[in-house]
Design an enzyme around this catalytic site. Structure first.
Site, PDB file in Angstrom:
ATOM      1  N   ARG A 183      -2.419   2.689   1.651  1.00  0.00           N
ATOM      2  CA  ARG A 183      -1.296   3.148   2.464  1.00  0.00           C
ATOM      3  C   ARG A 183      -1.117   4.658   2.383  1.00  0.00           C
ATOM      4  NH1 ARG A 183       2.052  -2.018   1.958  1.00  0.00           N
ATOM      5  NH2 ARG A 183       3.752  -1.836   3.426  1.00  0.00           N
ATOM      6  N   ARG A 189      11.393   2.449   6.175  1.00  0.00           N
ATOM      7  CA  ARG A 189      10.004   2.002   5.982  1.00  0.00           C
ATOM      8  C   ARG A 189       9.132   2.362   7.183  1.00  0.00           C
ATOM      9  NH1 ARG A 189      10.888  -3.764   5.338  1.00  0.00           N
ATOM     10  NH2 ARG A 189       8.671  -4.042   5.101  1.00  0.00           N
ATOM     11  N   ARG A 216      13.166 -11.512  10.563  1.00  0.00           N
ATOM     12  CA  ARG A 216      12.604 -11.886   9.264  1.00  0.00           C
ATOM     13  C   ARG A 216      13.659 -11.758   8.171  1.00  0.00           C
ATOM     14  NH1 ARG A 216       7.377  -8.735   7.125  1.00  0.00           N
ATOM     15  NH2 ARG A 216       8.850  -7.250   6.262  1.00  0.00           N
ATOM     16  N   ARG A 240      14.476 -10.965   2.407  1.00  0.00           N
ATOM     17  CA  ARG A 240      13.781  -9.951   1.619  1.00  0.00           C
ATOM     18  C   ARG A 240      14.734  -8.796   1.362  1.00  0.00           C
ATOM     19  NH1 ARG A 240       7.661  -8.385   3.389  1.00  0.00           N
ATOM     20  NH2 ARG A 240       8.437  -6.319   2.883  1.00  0.00           N
ATOM     21  N   LYS A 272       0.976  -8.398  10.029  1.00  0.00           N
ATOM     22  CA  LYS A 272      -0.208  -8.333   9.154  1.00  0.00           C
ATOM     23  C   LYS A 272      -0.350  -9.594   8.302  1.00  0.00           C
ATOM     24  CE  LYS A 272       0.937  -4.487   6.987  1.00  0.00           C
ATOM     25  NZ  LYS A 272       2.184  -4.080   7.675  1.00  0.00           N
TER      26      LYS A 272
HETATM   27  P1  AMP Z   1       4.778  -5.055   2.336  1.00  0.00           P
HETATM   28  O1  AMP Z   1       5.020  -6.461   1.949  1.00  0.00           O
HETATM   29  O2  AMP Z   1       3.312  -4.767   2.574  1.00  0.00           O
HETATM   30  O3  AMP Z   1       5.640  -4.584   3.472  1.00  0.00           O
HETATM   31  O4  AMP Z   1       5.169  -4.148   1.065  1.00  0.00           O
HETATM   32  C1  AMP Z   1       6.485  -4.160   0.561  1.00  0.00           C
HETATM   33  C2  AMP Z   1       6.717  -2.946  -0.334  1.00  0.00           C
HETATM   34  O5  AMP Z   1       5.809  -2.979  -1.451  1.00  0.00           O
HETATM   35  C3  AMP Z   1       6.476  -1.601   0.326  1.00  0.00           C
HETATM   36  O6  AMP Z   1       7.583  -1.152   1.084  1.00  0.00           O
HETATM   37  C4  AMP Z   1       6.229  -0.733  -0.905  1.00  0.00           C
HETATM   38  O7  AMP Z   1       7.427  -0.445  -1.595  1.00  0.00           O
HETATM   39  C5  AMP Z   1       5.410  -1.665  -1.794  1.00  0.00           C
HETATM   40  N1  AMP Z   1       3.961  -1.517  -1.504  1.00  0.00           N
HETATM   41  C6  AMP Z   1       3.124  -2.462  -0.985  1.00  0.00           C
HETATM   42  N2  AMP Z   1       1.887  -1.979  -0.878  1.00  0.00           N
HETATM   43  C7  AMP Z   1       1.913  -0.698  -1.301  1.00  0.00           C
HETATM   44  C8  AMP Z   1       0.955   0.339  -1.409  1.00  0.00           C
HETATM   45  N3  AMP Z   1      -0.316   0.155  -1.012  1.00  0.00           N
HETATM   46  N4  AMP Z   1       1.352   1.523  -1.914  1.00  0.00           N
HETATM   47  C9  AMP Z   1       2.617   1.725  -2.315  1.00  0.00           C
HETATM   48  N5  AMP Z   1       3.589   0.813  -2.222  1.00  0.00           N
HETATM   49  C10 AMP Z   1       3.246  -0.398  -1.719  1.00  0.00           C
END
Ligand code: AMP
Length: 190
Positions: free
Chosen positions: A88, A144, A127, A133, A13
């Site tokens: 989400r 996740r 990654r 990360r 993404k």
């Molecule tokens: P990402 O970089 O999109 O994989 O997001 C990393 C982490 O940020 C996720 O595993 C969640 O803990 C938090 N996060 C990101 N976006 C959301 C969202 N829309 N709702 C809740 N938690 C989020």
């Protein structure tokens, strides 16, 4: 253009978002990136979000929704945006609907990147080695994926019913995926 990009963790993404955003001259708004920046700066929002992120759980809707609402009122998002990682949950879909209604705006499309489960794990492990990360350890990666399947995958049906879904094969080389995304979005009129 007002767009959402969806797909499981590791679907690509982030990579595709920056390309789409550049093409349409819209900001790519990645909630994960905003959270990570806040964690790094040690803001109250970051302190609140960190424990959920480290465990691979979603940050509570109340926190996330307020953050996105604030971001979408900024000047650069008035004529369009690409949301990466939001909504989400079904509650976030409702909240976003409300934000758009308040602004008299509508979504143009929801891009979904599809990638095989095995390929996702391979990409995330890679990654983890490159980016370090804190939520890219194997257990957290698996968790996740489960959280995505349970809480986020159902959103695909919601947007499909609204006729907004643009499904793109996310397997293969980044440039090939970009070309597929581009041609799929060419059919979407803002
Ligand atoms: P990402 O970089 O999109 O994989 O997001 C990393 C982490 O940020 C996720 O595993 C969640 O803990 C938090 N996060 C990101 N976006 C959301 C969202 N829309 N709702 C809740 N938690 C989020």
């Amino acid at each position: 253009m007002r767009l959402i990009i969806m797909g499981p963790p590791g679907a690509g993404k982030g990579t595709q978002s920056s390309r789409i955003a550049e093409r349409y001259g819209i900001p790519a708004i990645a909630t994960g990136d905003i959270f990570r920046a806040n964690v790094k700066e040690g803001t109250p929002l970051g302190q609140e979000a960190q424990r959920y992120m480290d465990a691979g759980d979603y940050v509570p809707d109340s926190v996330t929704n307020a953050m996105v609402r604030d971001r979408l009122t900024q000047d650069d998002a008035q004529d369009g945006f690409l949301l990466d990682g939001y909504p989400r949950t079904l509650a976030q879909v409702d909240e976003l609907d409300g934000m758009l209604k308040d602004a008299g705006a509508e979504l143009d499309a929801v891009v979904v990147l599809t990638v095989d489960a095995e390929e996702l794990v391979t990409r995330l492990v890679k990654r983890a080695e490159q980016d370090a990360r804190s939520d890219d350890t194997e257990d957290v990666i698996r968790h996740r994926q489960d959280v995505y399947r349970e809480q986020t995958a159902p959103l695909i049906d919601v947007y499909a019913e609204r006729g907004l879904l643009v499904t793109v094969d996310g397997m293969g080389a980044v440039d090939d995926v970009s070309a597929r995304v581009r041609s799929a979005l060419d059919d979407v009129k803002p």
